[in-house]
Write an enzyme that holds these catalytic residues in place. Structure first.
Site, PDB file in Angstrom:
ATOM      1  N   ASP A  63       0.859  -1.189   0.000  1.00  0.00           N
ATOM      2  CA  ASP A  63       0.000   0.000   0.000  1.00  0.00           C
ATOM      3  C   ASP A  63       0.892   1.235   0.000  1.00  0.00           C
ATOM      4  OD1 ASP A  63      -3.279   0.171   0.931  1.00  0.00           O
ATOM      5  OD2 ASP A  63      -2.125   2.029   0.843  1.00  0.00           O
ATOM      6  N   ASP A  90       4.034   2.604  -4.358  1.00  0.00           N
ATOM      7  CA  ASP A  90       2.983   2.969  -5.309  1.00  0.00           C
ATOM      8  C   ASP A  90       2.941   1.895  -6.394  1.00  0.00           C
ATOM      9  OD1 ASP A  90       1.483   4.045  -7.347  1.00  0.00           O
ATOM     10  OD2 ASP A  90       2.495   5.994  -7.362  1.00  0.00           O
ATOM     11  N   GLY A 124      -6.513   1.624  -5.766  1.00  0.00           N
ATOM     12  CA  GLY A 124      -7.153   2.510  -6.739  1.00  0.00           C
ATOM     13  C   GLY A 124      -8.110   3.437  -6.032  1.00  0.00           C
ATOM     14  N   SER A 126     -15.419  -3.018 -10.974  1.00  0.00           N
ATOM     15  CA  SER A 126     -16.590  -2.448 -10.308  1.00  0.00           C
ATOM     16  C   SER A 126     -17.829  -2.572 -11.183  1.00  0.00           C
ATOM     17  CB  SER A 126     -16.320  -0.966 -10.022  1.00  0.00           C
ATOM     18  OG  SER A 126     -17.516  -0.330  -9.645  1.00  0.00           O
ATOM     19  N   HIS A 179     -19.510  -0.259 -11.793  1.00  0.00           N
ATOM     20  CA  HIS A 179     -19.597   0.987 -12.564  1.00  0.00           C
ATOM     21  C   HIS A 179     -18.996   0.840 -13.975  1.00  0.00           C
ATOM     22  CE1 HIS A 179     -21.499   2.969  -9.262  1.00  0.00           C
ATOM     23  NE2 HIS A 179     -20.616   2.405  -8.467  1.00  0.00           N
ATOM     24  N   TYR A 206     -14.434   6.925 -13.465  1.00  0.00           N
ATOM     25  CA  TYR A 206     -14.105   5.753 -12.629  1.00  0.00           C
ATOM     26  C   TYR A 206     -14.455   4.467 -13.390  1.00  0.00           C
ATOM     27  CZ  TYR A 206     -14.743   2.484  -8.662  1.00  0.00           C
ATOM     28  OH  TYR A 206     -14.704   1.403  -7.801  1.00  0.00           O
ATOM     29  N   LYS A 237     -12.156   1.370 -15.023  1.00  0.00           N
ATOM     30  CA  LYS A 237     -12.365  -0.053 -14.746  1.00  0.00           C
ATOM     31  C   LYS A 237     -12.517  -0.845 -16.062  1.00  0.00           C
ATOM     32  CE  LYS A 237     -12.186   0.035 -10.245  1.00  0.00           C
ATOM     33  NZ  LYS A 237     -10.955  -0.461  -9.602  1.00  0.00           N
ATOM     34  N   SER A 257     -21.642  -3.282  -3.805  1.00  0.00           N
ATOM     35  CA  SER A 257     -21.481  -2.367  -2.660  1.00  0.00           C
ATOM     36  C   SER A 257     -20.908  -3.167  -1.495  1.00  0.00           C
ATOM     37  CB  SER A 257     -22.826  -1.756  -2.288  1.00  0.00           C
ATOM     38  OG  SER A 257     -23.401  -1.126  -3.424  1.00  0.00           O
ATOM     39  N   ARG A 263     -30.989   0.522  -2.796  1.00  0.00           N
ATOM     40  CA  ARG A 263     -30.122  -0.023  -3.857  1.00  0.00           C
ATOM     41  C   ARG A 263     -29.234  -1.138  -3.309  1.00  0.00           C
ATOM     42  NH1 ARG A 263     -24.815   1.406  -5.594  1.00  0.00           N
ATOM     43  NH2 ARG A 263     -24.415   0.688  -7.725  1.00  0.00           N
TER      44      ARG A 263
HETATM   45  C1  15L Z   1     -17.858   1.122  -6.241  1.00  0.00           C
HETATM   46  O1  15L Z   1     -17.199   0.595  -7.123  1.00  0.00           O
HETATM   47  C2  15L Z   1     -17.256   2.162  -5.365  1.00  0.00           C
HETATM   48  O2  15L Z   1     -15.895   1.925  -5.107  1.00  0.00           O
HETATM   49  C3  15L Z   1     -18.001   2.334  -4.078  1.00  0.00           C
HETATM   50  O3  15L Z   1     -17.613   3.585  -3.548  1.00  0.00           O
HETATM   51  C4  15L Z   1     -19.539   2.295  -4.274  1.00  0.00           C
HETATM   52  O4  15L Z   1     -19.937   3.377  -5.033  1.00  0.00           O
HETATM   53  C5  15L Z   1     -19.910   1.012  -4.987  1.00  0.00           C
HETATM   54  O5  15L Z   1     -19.205   0.883  -6.171  1.00  0.00           O
HETATM   55  C6  15L Z   1     -21.425   0.970  -5.295  1.00  0.00           C
HETATM   56  O6  15L Z   1     -21.806   0.948  -6.462  1.00  0.00           O
HETATM   57  O7  15L Z   1     -22.191   0.950  -4.336  1.00  0.00           O
END
Ligand code: 15L
Length: 269
Positions: A31, A47, A75, A113, A115, A138, A142, A167, A176
């Site tokens: 880390d 890093d 990250g 993620s 996302h 973000y 990913k 989450s 959610r």
């Molecule tokens: C993620 O990828 C994030 O790191 C976290 O902060 C939340 O936003 C999570 O997704 C989510 O979708 O709940």
């Protein structure tokens, strides 16, 4: 299995280190910050976007036995600038992949993620065949990191498993989360499955618990051997004690929830 965990001081790292150790793995942390007090694992400060720091970590960590896999959690876990997102998610992944090749480490488990597909409207259960559809820079980071994993898996035969985490929380806090929650214990189960599945090649899996209201199909995670034990439904009554708001409705429209909203829109440069 001897595993290097990047981002070991983060919220997932702090659960995974003891979790994987309890399951008999030999865990090494890396880390930007020093190890929290009481951390029993060997730890390297550096890093993971810096090739020299990564190279020396791999070399030093190998003295305790060869590293067999990397779990890449490091990250920025939130929206940032595009430059920061690319550095944080793509360049760190690239640096680690190159070091893995140099040190004959053949498996990476990556904390991707939801996302990466966050802008997908919420209708049916989403499987991993759905095209990338990021909701933020973000998410773009990913998606690009997942593409890099695929490139290295195809070119060099590495095993690379991208976990699109939902989450990750001690317990669900919003409506959610009743769909997107990943419990701490299930996160350990999921990462262990991704580390030990025989010959996964490049694989993508959603990272959630066995939630009754799940938005994501767990078939590919289960194919890796993941057997989730928790269900957000246990907390449904508590979460639903508070009346639903407009924010809950917005969050239910796309799988990325709040990340889709204009609050996160900004120019790329
Ligand atoms: C993620 O990828 C994030 O790191 C976290 O902060 C939340 O936003 C999570 O997704 C989510 O979708 O709940």
């Amino acid at each position: 299995m001897r595993v290097l965990v990047t981002g070991a001081a983060g919220s997932i790292g702090q659960v995974l280190l003891p979790g994987l150790t309890d399951r008999g793995h030999d865990v090494v942390g890396m880390d930007l910050v020093v190890a929290p007090d009481g951390t029993p694992s060997p730890w390297y400060v550096g890093d993971c976007g810096d090739p020299d720091a990564v190279r020396s970590t791999f070399e030093a960590a190998a003295h305790g036995g060869p590293i067999e896999a990397v779990v890449h959690l490091a990250g920025i876990p939130d929206e940032s600038s595009l430059d920061a997102a690319l550095a944080s998610h793509v360049l760190t992944t690239a640096t680690l992949l190159d070091a893995m090749r140099e040190h004959a480490v053949s498996r990476i488990v990556y904390a991707s993620s939801n996302h990466a597909v966050g802008r997908t409207p919420r209708t049916d259960l989403l499987d991993t065949e759905t095209p990338p559809r990021p909701d933020t820079f973000y998410g773009v980071g990913k998606v690009a990191a997942e593409a890099l994993l695929r490139l290295y898996a195809d070119r060099y035969g590495l095993d690379a498993v991208a976990l699109r985490i939902g989450s990750f929380l001690p317990q669900p806090e919003t409506r959610r989360h009743l769909a997107t929650w990943l419990s701490h214990d299930d996160a350990v189960r999921l990462v262990e499955a991704a580390l030990t599945a025989p010959d996964p090649g490049f694989a993508v899996a959603y990272g959630i618990s066995a939630n009754t209201r799940a938005w994501w199909d767990l078939a590919s995670a289960r194919a890796l051997g993941y057997a989730p034990q928790d269900d957000a439904e246990t907390f449904a009554a508590t979460v639903e004690e508070t009346p639903a708001t407009e924010a809950d409705e917005v969050e239910a429209a796309h799988v990325g929830g709040p990340f889709v909203t204009e609050r996160f829109w900004r120019p790329a440069r």
